[in-house]
Design an enzyme around this catalytic site. Structure first.
Site, mmCIF file in Angstrom:
data_model
loop_
_atom_site.group_PDB
_atom_site.id
_atom_site.type_symbol
_atom_site.label_atom_id
_atom_site.label_comp_id
_atom_site.label_asym_id
_atom_site.label_seq_id
_atom_site.Cartn_x
_atom_site.Cartn_y
_atom_site.Cartn_z
ATOM 1 N N SER A 26 0.837 -1.200 0.000
ATOM 2 C CA SER A 26 0.000 0.000 0.000
ATOM 3 C C SER A 26 0.868 1.244 0.000
ATOM 4 C CB SER A 26 -0.887 0.025 1.241
ATOM 5 O OG SER A 26 -0.123 0.365 2.395
ATOM 6 N N ASP A 27 0.325 2.341 -0.514
ATOM 7 C CA ASP A 27 0.950 3.619 -0.188
ATOM 8 C C ASP A 27 0.774 3.819 1.311
ATOM 9 O OD1 ASP A 27 2.187 6.071 -0.357
ATOM 10 O OD2 ASP A 27 1.060 6.726 -2.108
ATOM 11 N N TRP A 28 1.575 4.681 1.899
ATOM 12 C CA TRP A 28 1.645 4.798 3.355
ATOM 13 C C TRP A 28 0.353 5.417 3.903
ATOM 14 C CZ3 TRP A 28 5.222 2.256 1.438
ATOM 15 C CH2 TRP A 28 6.342 1.804 2.139
#
Length: 712
Positions: free
Chosen positions: A238-240
């Site tokens: 995932s993106d953060w």
């Protein structure tokens, strides 16, 4: 570790059998800001990630967005992806990736979070400098070589942001509404091409929604397209802070959740997921699939105990890396105008002369800004330093600021790192005019003795402007260096327009009136409106954020040490509203964005609607004069052939570009082939440019940019 994916899967399944549920869960979510949890008893290390793409980011404390502050995380500062794209050179893209992969390995990282391959749909996106181009073919060709370069060092490249991350405004919530044909045939096709041709080991999922579904839990994007249709076996992260729902994300084919907070046990893939598994709401077999893909990644990278001894070692901050950075920077400098042969200055001509450099960007450092692209550069050569050091005392170089962005620090609240706040207020916004101008109430250039005080920044800029204009007649040569900076080109902020900020237009209009021979160099991550003074400017250079050697590369072009050969990887519009994202589709809305323009983005829209531009996609000139003769299409070899003539006395290089003309199947102009050809002065060479397979035969045209084509 070499072997087929099936062999790797067998080994991963054997390792999985020995794991407890807690150990599995530790592998699929962050245990530090950039690290998962390892399993020491099984010889499984943590998976360590770091941001790119312009270099390996500084070290942070495990749980806080505070840099460690040691001296061992200075790194080579690479040209941004837009600069790489401006080279139109596959070899230089490969060398970019190789430097990044080598330095990531040297810093003991396993996954480098690069490259970004989202298309430049709008000129206003704050992260455009991180992306290659508005064109899918140019992007996929260069990103393919970039990924191969990274992964030759036993480091995983990570394609991002999957998918449609084309704006920073409300990036955590915005819903991108798009027809399936356009989604698949344009934006996702870039990812598929790179996956097919380079086998990137990892992909990062975007924050935004696509057609109502968050990308991080989209079964359509991840399960149906990426995994089933494309057969992708790699690691998906995932993106953060992009994961929203435990069950939905668990059922989607995303493997690891990362975020910006330090409550690691509360991540969706941590204790909340354990509860869902123990209650029977989530099948543990779904977690097993995720862990197996992570183990496959580790096996590919030779990370596990039995393979670690054969994992490649690599240095960082090497002399070879600095040479690569210089060569990439040299190839990316784009000469846009050179009337009356103002350039190059020539070393003999400047002997014992006086040179005045004007403009804040002549003396500004860019490596330490831009969001997650920021790095701790070993060094960065500014244009002022590049020119002064290369002249080496043969001429006098004087610097005047000319314009000001701000004289105050833009500190985040309570000194908190911007990333710790990046999940607030939708994750991003469109900058207001006053933010771009950095207005302040009171400025003093000499606060110690209070010699002069200005009540607003505009008053200060007027002073700087008048100071520069008063000095220009005393110098033999005048060079202006302006453009943008990472206060404007940055993660979390979109531009409101493409206006040239900080009252640079006022300075340039007056400067070019007094000194029409002024050499203008612009630095930035994307197009700026230069129309107020463009027709009065004789010599104009464009340079993207060009890494640690950018100032040297610019100086070499100005002095004539090298012949520029960069070409624009995007359209330079006269105004932002000329782009299809703004004139036909939507951009910057905080809830819903419509991709009504379909396949007609960038130069495709410009060609169809015959819209005037400052400079077309693919444009760039040099100190040589090139011409194409006798072009023809070879059906058997699926290539365009012809002769390239260099009609000048300068050795140089040219980008031969092949386009497929609109027809009943594709109603848009489309780049389908390109190659960089080097040629001696006053000579000719036969060329052949392979054309990308497209549906139907079609008609082709060849040229040096998208607006000046010879139909074949």
């Amino acid at each position: 570790m070499e072997g087929s994916i099936q062999t790797l899967k067998y080994r991963a399944e054997e390792i999985l059998e020995a794991m407890t549920l807690d150990e599995k869960l530790g592998m699929i979510h962050g245990n530090e800001l950039f690290k998962t949890k390892g399993i020491p008893r099984l010889g499984i290390p943590p998976l360590v990630m770091s941001d790119g793409p312009m270099g390996v980011r500084a070290e942070f404390h495990p749980t806080k967005w505070i840099t460690v502050g040691n001296t061992d995380d200075y790194v080579s500062y690479l040209p941004c992806n837009s600069a790489v794209a401006a080279t139109w050179n596959r070899n230089l893209a490969s060398r970019t990736g190789s430097v990044l992969g080598s330095e990531a390995r040297g810093r003991r990282k396993d996954v480098i979070l690069a490259p970004g391959i989202n298309l430049k749909r709008s000129p206003l996106c704050g992260r455009n400098f991180e992306y290659f181009s508005e064109d899918p073919y140019l992007t996929s060709e260069l990103a393919t070589e970039y990924v191969k370069g990274v992964q030759r060092w036993d480091v995983a490249a990570c394609l991002k942001h999957f998918a449609l991350n084309h704006q920073e405004t409300a990036r955590l919530e915005v819903d991108e509404e798009i027809d399936d044909e356009v989604l698949r045939g344009l934006y996702l096709q870039v990812y598929k091409d790179v996956i097919d041709n380079a086998n990137p080991y990892s992909i990062m999922v975007a924050y935004n929604k696509v057609n109502g579904e968050y990308c991080s839990q989209s079964k359509y994007l991840l399960n149906d397209i990426l995994r089933k249709e494309w057969g992708y076996e790699g690691f998906v992260v995932s993106d953060w802070g992009a994961v929203h729902d435990t069950v939905e994300a668990a059922e989607a084919d995303i493997d690891c959740e990362m975020s910006v907070t330090d409550d690691f046990d509360n991540y969706k893939f941590a204790e909340p997921l354990k509860e869902k598994i123990l209650s029977g709401e989530v099948d543990e077999a779904l977690i097993d699939k995720k862990v197996i893909r992570i183990l496959i990644l580790m096996l590919r990278l030779n990370m596990l105990d039995e393979d670690v001894m054969i994992r490649k070692d690599a240095a960082y901050n090497s002399f070879a890396a600095r040479q690569d950075c210089l060569d990439i920077a040299r190839g990316s400098v784009v000469l846009l105008k050179n009337e009356d042969s103002v350039l190059p200055l020539g070393r003999y001509n400047i002997k014992s002369k006086r040179i005045l450099m004007i403009g804040e960007n002549a003396n500004r450092i860019h490596s330490n800004g831009g969001g997650s692209a920021e790095i701790k550069a070993l060094y960065e050569i500014s244009p002022l330093m590049g020119l002064s050091s290369r002249i080496g005392g043969a001429a006098e170089v004087t610097y005047l600021r000319g314009y000001a962005s701000t004289l105050v620090e833009n500190a985040t609240p309570n000194g908190t790192n911007w990333q710790a706040l990046s999940l607030e207020d939708g994750g991003g916004k469109t900058a207001e005019a006053e933010e771009c101008e950095n207005s302040v109430d009171e400025i003093s250039p000499d606060a110690e003795n209070g010699e002069r005080v200005w009540k607003n920044i505009s008053q200060y800029r007027k002073y700087l402007r008048e100071e520069a204009l008063a000095a220009v007649d005393d110098y033999d040569y005048v060079i202006f260096v302006g453009g943008l900076n990472h206060d404007i080109d940055s993660e979390g902020i979109d531009r409101r327009n493409i206006d040239l900020p900080y009252e640079q237009n006022e300075l340039l209009e007056a400067l070019l009136y007094k000194r029409p021979d002024t050499i203008v160099a612009m630095i930035g991550g994307g197009a700026v409106d230069m129309t107020r003074w463009l027709d009065k400017c004789k010599a104009l250079i464009w340079m993207y954020y060009n890494g640690m050697e950018g100032g040297n590369a610019l100086a070499e072009v100005i002095l004539g040490d090298i012949n520029p050969c960069g070409h624009l990887p995007e359209t330079f519009y006269c105004k932002a509203e000329d782009s299809s994202a703004l004139s036909v589709g939507d951009f910057g809305d905080e809830k819903l964005v419509h991709y009504r323009e379909g396949f007609h983005i960038g130069y495709r829209h410009i060609y169809k609607e015959k819209i005037p531009v400052q400079f077309p996609f693919g444009y760039g000139i040099s100190y040589s004069e090139f011409e194409i003769a006798d072009p023809s299409y070879n059906t058997g070899r699926h290539a365009v052939r012809g002769k390239l003539l260099n009609k000048s006395g300068e050795d140089g290089a040219e980008i031969i570009q092949v386009y497929r003309l609109p027809d009943d199947i594709h109603d848009y102009l489309e780049l389908v082939g390109f190659d960089k050809v080097y040629l001696r002065a006053n000579s000719e060479i036969e060329f052949e440019v392979t054309v990308r397979d497209t549906i139907g035969v079609g008609k082709y045209a060849v040229g040096f940019n998208s607006a000046d084509l010879i139909e074949i």
